[in-house]
Write a protein that holds these residues in place. Structure first.
Motif, short mmCIF file in Angstrom:
data_model
loop_
_atom_site.label_atom_id
_atom_site.label_comp_id
_atom_site.label_asym_id
_atom_site.label_seq_id
_atom_site.Cartn_x
_atom_site.Cartn_y
_atom_site.Cartn_z
N LEU A 433 0.86 -1.18 0.00
CA LEU A 433 0.00 0.00 0.00
C LEU A 433 0.89 1.23 0.00
CD1 LEU A 433 -3.07 0.86 0.34
CD2 LEU A 433 -2.55 1.11 2.78
N TYR A 434 0.43 2.29 -0.68
CA TYR A 434 1.21 3.52 -0.74
C TYR A 434 0.42 4.68 -0.15
CZ TYR A 434 4.21 1.07 -4.09
OH TYR A 434 5.05 0.18 -4.70
N PHE A 435 1.18 5.66 0.35
CA PHE A 435 0.63 6.93 0.80
C PHE A 435 1.35 8.04 0.04
CE2 PHE A 435 0.22 3.87 4.20
CZ PHE A 435 -1.08 4.05 4.64
N ASP A 436 0.61 9.10 -0.31
CA ASP A 436 1.23 10.17 -1.10
C ASP A 436 1.78 11.29 -0.24
OD1 ASP A 436 -1.11 11.38 -0.31
OD2 ASP A 436 -1.93 11.60 -2.33
N ASN A 437 1.81 11.09 1.07
CA ASN A 437 2.46 12.01 1.98
C ASN A 437 3.36 11.22 2.92
OD1 ASN A 437 1.34 14.92 1.72
ND2 ASN A 437 -0.49 13.63 1.59
N PHE A 461 2.51 12.61 8.35
CA PHE A 461 3.08 13.94 8.48
C PHE A 461 2.17 15.00 7.87
CE2 PHE A 461 7.07 16.61 8.59
CZ PHE A 461 7.34 16.35 9.92
N ASP A 462 1.11 14.54 7.20
CA ASP A 462 0.12 15.46 6.65
C ASP A 462 -0.96 15.80 7.67
OD1 ASP A 462 -1.07 12.99 6.76
OD2 ASP A 462 -1.85 13.02 4.72
N GLY A 463 -0.79 15.34 8.91
CA GLY A 463 -1.76 15.64 9.95
C GLY A 463 -2.88 14.64 10.07
N LEU A 496 -4.96 16.77 13.08
CA LEU A 496 -4.23 16.49 14.31
C LEU A 496 -3.52 17.73 14.88
CD1 LEU A 496 -2.60 13.05 13.44
CD2 LEU A 496 -4.53 13.46 14.95
N GLU A 497 -3.77 18.87 14.28
CA GLU A 497 -3.16 20.14 14.68
C GLU A 497 -1.73 20.27 14.20
OE1 GLU A 497 -3.56 21.04 18.84
OE2 GLU A 497 -5.62 20.33 18.93
N GLY A 498 -1.25 19.33 13.42
CA GLY A 498 0.11 19.43 12.94
C GLY A 498 0.60 18.11 12.38
N LYS A 499 1.93 18.02 12.25
CA LYS A 499 2.56 16.88 11.61
C LYS A 499 2.84 15.78 12.64
CE LYS A 499 4.71 19.98 8.27
NZ LYS A 499 5.95 20.46 7.64
N ALA A 500 2.23 14.62 12.42
CA ALA A 500 2.37 13.52 13.36
C ALA A 500 3.57 12.65 12.99
CB ALA A 500 1.10 12.67 13.37
N LEU A 501 4.31 12.20 14.01
CA LEU A 501 5.48 11.35 13.77
C LEU A 501 5.31 9.94 14.31
CD1 LEU A 501 8.83 13.30 14.23
CD2 LEU A 501 7.96 12.14 12.20
N ALA A 642 -7.12 27.28 -4.83
CA ALA A 642 -7.01 26.83 -6.22
C ALA A 642 -5.67 27.21 -6.84
CB ALA A 642 -8.15 27.44 -7.06
N LEU A 643 -4.81 27.86 -6.07
CA LEU A 643 -3.52 28.31 -6.59
C LEU A 643 -2.39 27.34 -6.25
CD1 LEU A 643 -3.78 32.13 -5.82
CD2 LEU A 643 -4.08 30.98 -8.02
N TYR A 644 -2.73 26.18 -5.69
CA TYR A 644 -1.72 25.16 -5.42
C TYR A 644 -2.43 23.83 -5.21
CZ TYR A 644 -2.88 24.76 -0.44
OH TYR A 644 -3.53 24.51 0.74
N ASN A 645 -1.67 22.76 -5.34
CA ASN A 645 -2.16 21.41 -5.08
C ASN A 645 -1.17 20.75 -4.13
OD1 ASN A 645 -2.86 18.71 -5.04
ND2 ASN A 645 -3.18 18.54 -7.25
N SER A 646 -1.60 20.44 -2.93
CA SER A 646 -0.69 19.90 -1.91
C SER A 646 -0.05 18.59 -2.35
CB SER A 646 -1.42 19.70 -0.58
OG SER A 646 -2.49 18.78 -0.73
N ASN A 647 -0.70 17.83 -3.24
CA ASN A 647 -0.11 16.58 -3.71
C ASN A 647 1.08 16.81 -4.64
OD1 ASN A 647 -1.96 15.00 -2.29
ND2 ASN A 647 -3.44 15.02 -3.97
N ASN A 648 1.28 18.05 -5.06
CA ASN A 648 2.39 18.39 -5.95
C ASN A 648 3.54 19.05 -5.19
OD1 ASN A 648 3.63 18.65 -8.54
ND2 ASN A 648 2.88 20.75 -8.74
N ILE A 649 3.48 18.97 -3.86
CA ILE A 649 4.43 19.70 -3.03
C ILE A 649 5.06 18.78 -2.00
CG2 ILE A 649 4.65 21.54 -1.30
CD1 ILE A 649 2.41 22.99 -2.76
N ILE A 650 6.36 18.95 -1.80
CA ILE A 650 7.07 18.32 -0.69
C ILE A 650 7.58 19.46 0.17
CG2 ILE A 650 8.95 16.80 0.00
CD1 ILE A 650 8.87 15.79 -2.96
N ALA A 651 7.08 19.56 1.40
CA ALA A 651 7.43 20.71 2.24
C ALA A 651 7.90 20.25 3.60
CB ALA A 651 6.22 21.63 2.40
N GLY A 652 8.88 20.98 4.13
CA GLY A 652 9.36 20.68 5.47
C GLY A 652 9.95 19.29 5.58
N GLY A 653 10.62 18.83 4.54
CA GLY A 653 11.20 17.49 4.56
C GLY A 653 12.40 17.38 5.45
N ALA A 654 13.11 16.29 5.31
CA ALA A 654 14.22 15.99 6.20
C ALA A 654 15.27 17.08 6.22
CB ALA A 654 14.86 14.67 5.78
N ILE A 655 15.57 17.65 5.05
CA ILE A 655 16.63 18.65 5.00
C ILE A 655 16.12 20.05 5.23
CG2 ILE A 655 18.08 17.31 3.47
CD1 ILE A 655 16.99 19.10 1.20
#
Length: 937
Positions: A433-437, A461-463, A496-501, A642-655
């Motif tokens: 199974l895959y997740f897109d976040n 991490f998408d909440g 979840l109010e934020g990014k869950a780990l 409508a000015l962005y698509n979250s599935n097209n974005i990687i934000a706040g990653g490891a680096i």
């Protein structure tokens, strides 16, 4: 400890469910709340111990032990807290093995597990170097052998620690020793350790500081505790940290040996691979399963019909962050190529990997698809290093300048499978199974009184909190999924109010049985989920069957579960109107389609300089993706959503970066006004703010390593917040050759200035600077390529942008922008940070005697002590610096040896009397000079 709370009895619940299901669409529901008084900061992992207390690791290495009381339904609070700092105090080292001079302030901890008894709990923790390199930070000399597995034992009220294994691999950025799982059965006592990879997709890359995979990286490792725990204690040089076992390392050719043949300071300091830990045949540390890029957690099921099944979720690679290994005769090598082939053809899904069954599994038999050239091709992979000891591919010990260790390779047996990159979502990859976040911590739901019994829970991490439904034997997934196996089921819990780990659950007979506990890293909270019985018909649109404050119709429109109170629509302003239905998501009285900062009800006026957005996880935890950006460059008619698509974005990653994977057609240029993905934030500036600099770093591979077309660009901007008034500084196509464009648009009319690149489109970071003098509305644009600084002539700003800079009632928009206007191609764009800093003072007089204008900066200004001189010249030379007081008396003179890209020159002014001074900088040829005013506080 037996749970004394009044949850529904198992038999009654099962009977009620059977009855209701005949008449209603019955939802699996939970109610959610926040653990009160938790006092946790960036929690990374959590688990209840046998003493009924909740153990929570923090990113800085502290372990919180929380005593919790439930006073009523959905009402949990901490009544007692203990902080364990033994792991945090482990000394840190540089990558050459030397210990840091200062005492260790912290350690990175992302995994723990608790065992033992109520009276004598045992805590296992993994930790590593807390520093974060990679991207624009580059190689910061953190210890890439810094991973440590520690055991903490409590006797009475005292905790003691012994480090069981030292020398586990740690990447240059944040991939590290992650989740752990203690397995005891069939006479075995094994600790499984999830260890992140050193690369994005198998090959060294700029974003990952050019490091290669190590022998023990990118894997699930097994540690035989029956062996390690029975070894005699040894003592480290500080006398404070006893240990059991150091993984043997390569014989580093740059490091002196001890009398026993080991390298000095072992096992510390991987030295970019020259001193990496080795795989030892029949040793206590082995590669249990390979082919993982960054597995955050590891799980072995205990459900009676599924017991022994082993799972992990692997974080997939990101476009533009690095590619697959170079192949020679089909075998992977560690060669570095500046084009980093394959960096766009990666599958950015996180995959649930079924590794096998502990009862029958053969160590090393699983391969997940992330290449490791050293394990695939030990004799031919070589090693790429980009360190002071030598940059280049080491594959021949006859090359004295780039030798390999004499005992190379660190892997005794080849595994050719590990040359192959298996792309997520294809038949080559076997994830269930895959997740897109980003999906990280996992646990088994172990309460038999609930329909979730025996399933897997995953922290997103998408909440979101996800449920992974398993079949009766635990080796297949029953979730709804598309043709690529992407999960289509609604989350079990959302908002979840934020990014869950991480996530943990309580089983039969345990304290608070049936509950689920989630560590929300970015919000510094612990969320608690209680099972709830909900009779849900979902037939009356205006009804609210799960009593979460949102109607059935609103939940259905948002694709959340109207039968589950823990799954609710996004509601930024918490007014119980979902963002999708609310036309003012920050409740500031400005409609979303006209709001320049749609997620900020103060519209940037609270953001005083300095303001730094590192684009890292949970920093600052607000705005889009938690990285602090709160709006998008607006055209006044289109809703920001409508000015962005979250599935097209990687934000706040490891680096710490923001990547738009595919820049679409669109541009703010003149009448187009169809710009997308131009994220921005408001900064409070006025006419009296003082001179400040906006700075942004962008990362290769630019234009996806292709030839740029038409009006493709990537860079930064300042503006009013709309698409008609802004200044943009960017890398652009420039006819396919690449260039730097300075574009000013006023009331929809644009003016462009183009600089040709000094060479080909670079494969290194580019930094853009806009230094702004609000008093005169003058902007000084600069950019840095390969540590050489270049400047445009200053520009004067008038009109609405001038007002935004000077007006006390409006904020200046500062943001990131990329365009693909006119091109049929899409490309990936990555930004590393955006900063707004004070005190950069541009010279009052530019270079005299007819030379081209250059910016000479002095900062901070004013200052009470040190001041720094920033020179933006293109060649090395000496300068004479003369300092005069306000009576024009010379008080100092010195020579500055300048090299392009060198650190700014520091001048100590602490002993000087307060007042006004003038710094005069004179070139070596005396052909030009500049004078700068400085105020000593």
């Amino acid at each position: 400890m037996k749970n004394t709370c009044s949850f529904p009895k198992k038999i009654f619940t099962a009977t009620l469910l059977l009855f209701l299901n005949q008449f209603f669409a019955f939802g699996q529901s939970f109610t959610s709340s926040t653990l009160q008084n938790a006092g946790v900061i960036t929690p990374t992992s959590l688990q209840f111990g046998p003493d009924g207390k909740l153990y929570v690791s923090q990113q800085d290495g502290s372990i919180k032990v929380l005593t919790i009381n439930r006073t009523s339904a959905n009402n949990y609070s901490v009544t007692g807290s203990e902080t364990i700092t033994l792991v945090k105090e482990i000394p840190n080292h540089n990558d050459d093995g030397t210990m840091l001079a200062q005492p260790s302030p912290k350690r990175l901890v992302t995994g723990l597990t608790v065992a033992g008894t109520s009276d004598n709990p045992i805590l296992y923790v993994v930790s590593s170097d807390p520093r974060i390199g990679g991207a624009s930070n580059g190689d910061i000399n953190l210890c890439t052998n810094s991973g440590v597995l520690s055991k903490l034992t409590k006797t009475g009220n005292t905790w003691t620690k012994v480090d069981l294994v030292r020398g586990l691999s740690r990447s240059e950025e944040t991939h590290s020793t992650n989740g752990i799982y203690l397995y005891e059965g069939n006479g075995k006592k094994i600790m499984l350790v999830a260890v992140g990879g050193q690369t994005n997709a198998g090959a060294p890359s700029n974003v990952f500081a050019y490091i290669c995979e190590y022998a023990l990286s990118a894997a699930i490792l097994s540690v035989d505790l029956n062996v390690v725990e029975n070894l005699p204690d040894k003592q480290d040089p500080t006398g404070k940290h006893p240990y059991k076992y150091d993984i043997p390392t390569l014989d580093d050719p740059t490091r002196p040996n001890n009398t026993d043949g080991s390298d000095q300071n072992d096992p510390w300091g991987g030295n970019d691979g020259l001193n990496q830990a080795k795989i030892v045949l029949n040793g206590p540390v082995q590669v249990f399963a390979s082919g993982f890029r960054n597995p955050y957690d590891i799980l072995v099921l205990k459900h009676p019909s599924k017991a022994g099944k082993i799972f992990s979720i692997d974080n997939g690679p990101n476009k533009n962050w690095g590619g697959n290994p170079t192949l020679e005769n089909g075998n992977a090598t560690n060669k570095y190529t500046s084009s980093e082939p394959g960096s766009q053809d990666v599958g950015n899904y996180d995959g649930l990997e079924f590794i096998g069954d502990m009862n029958t599994y053969v160590t090393g038999s699983f391969y997940g698809g992330h290449p490791n050239p050293i394990r695939a091709n030990p004799s031919g992979a070589g090693l790429y290093t980009n360190s002071p000891s030598g940059a280049g591919w080491r594959n021949d010990n006859s090359n004295a300048s780039l030798p390999l260790p004499s005992d190379w390779p660190p892997v005794p047996v080849a595994d050719p499978r590990q040359s192959e990159y298996r792309k997520a979502g294809t038949d080559a990859d076997k994830a269930l199974l895959y997740f897109d976040n980003s999906t990280d911590g996992i646990c088994e739901y172990r309460y038999s009184g609930n329909a979730l019994y025996g399933d897997i829970l995953a922290a997103g991490f998408d909440g979101n909190l996800y449920r992974i439904k398993l079949n009766a034997t635990g080796d297949a997934v029953l979730n709804n999924k598309d043709a690529t196996r992407l999960n289509l089921d609604k989350p079990l819990g959302s908002a979840l109010e934020g990014k869950a780990l991480d996530v943990t659950s309580q089983g039969d007979g345990e304290i608070y049985e049936g509950t689920i506990w989630v560590a929300v890293y970015s919000a510094n909270v612990i969320k608690v989920f209680e099972p709830a019985t909900v009779v849900c018909s979902n037939t009356v649109p205006t009804a609210d069957d799960d009593n979460d404050g949102f109607s059935n119709a609103e939940e259905n429109d948002n694709q959340t579960d109207p039968c589950n109170a823990a799954d609710a629509p996004s509601d930024n302003d918490s007014d119980k109107i979902s963002d999708k239905w609310d036309n003012d998501d920050d409740n500031d009285g400005i409609l979303d389609n006209q709001d320049f900062f749609a997620l900020d009800n103060q519209n940037g006026l609270q953001n005083n300089i300095p303001k730094i957005f590192n684009l890292t996880n949970a920093d600052p935890g607000t705005g889009f993706f938690g990285v602090g950006l709160t709006g998008l460059m607006s055209n006044g008619t289109t809703d920001y959503s409508a000015l962005y698509n979250s599935n097209n974005i990687i934000a706040g990653g490891a680096i710490g970066a923001l990547t738009v994977e595919e820049i679409p057609e669109g541009d703010a240029y003149q009448g187009n006004n169809n710009q997308q993905y131009a994220f921005q934030v408001g900064i409070n500036t006025t006419q009296n703010t003082g001179i400040f600099t906006v700075k942004t770093g962008i990362l290769p591979n630019y234009f996806s390593s292709g030839t740029p077309e038409d009006f493709q660009s990537q860079g930064m901007f300042i503006g009013t917040g709309d698409q008609d008034n802004y200044v943009k500084l960017s890398l652009n196509a420039n006819g396919g050759a690449g260039g730097i464009e300075l574009l000013t648009e006023k009331d929809g009319v644009a003016t462009s200035i183009e600089d040709a690149l000094p060479g080909a489109i670079p494969q290194t970071n580019i930094v853009f600077y806009l230094t702004i003098d609000p008093a005169s509305n003058t902007i000084y644009p600069k950019y840095k390529i390969d540590n050489a600084m270049y400047s445009f002539d200053p520009i004067q700003i008038t009109g609405k942008l001038a007002t935004a800079i000077q007006n006390e009632e409006t904020a200046l928009a500062v943001g990131l922008i990329a365009t693909s206007r006119g091109s049929s191609k899409r490309f990936s764009a990555t930004w590393d940070y955006i900063e707004v800093n004070p005190g950069d003072i541009t010279s009052i007089n530019f270079w005299h005697n007819g030379a081209k204008s250059k910016n000479i900066n002095l900062y901070p200004n004013p200052s009470s002590d040190f001041v720094h001189l920033n020179i933006n010249e293109e060649s090395s030379q000496n300068y004479t610096l003369k300092i005069f007081n306000n009576l024009c008396q010379q008080v100092d003179e010195r020579i500055i040896n300048f090299t392009p890209g060198s650190d700014d020159y520091g001048i100590k002014m602490g002993d000087y009397p307060s007042g006004i001074y003038y710094f005069q900088l004179i070139s070596e040829s005396q052909e030009h000079s500049a004078t700068i005013k400085f105020i000593k506080k």
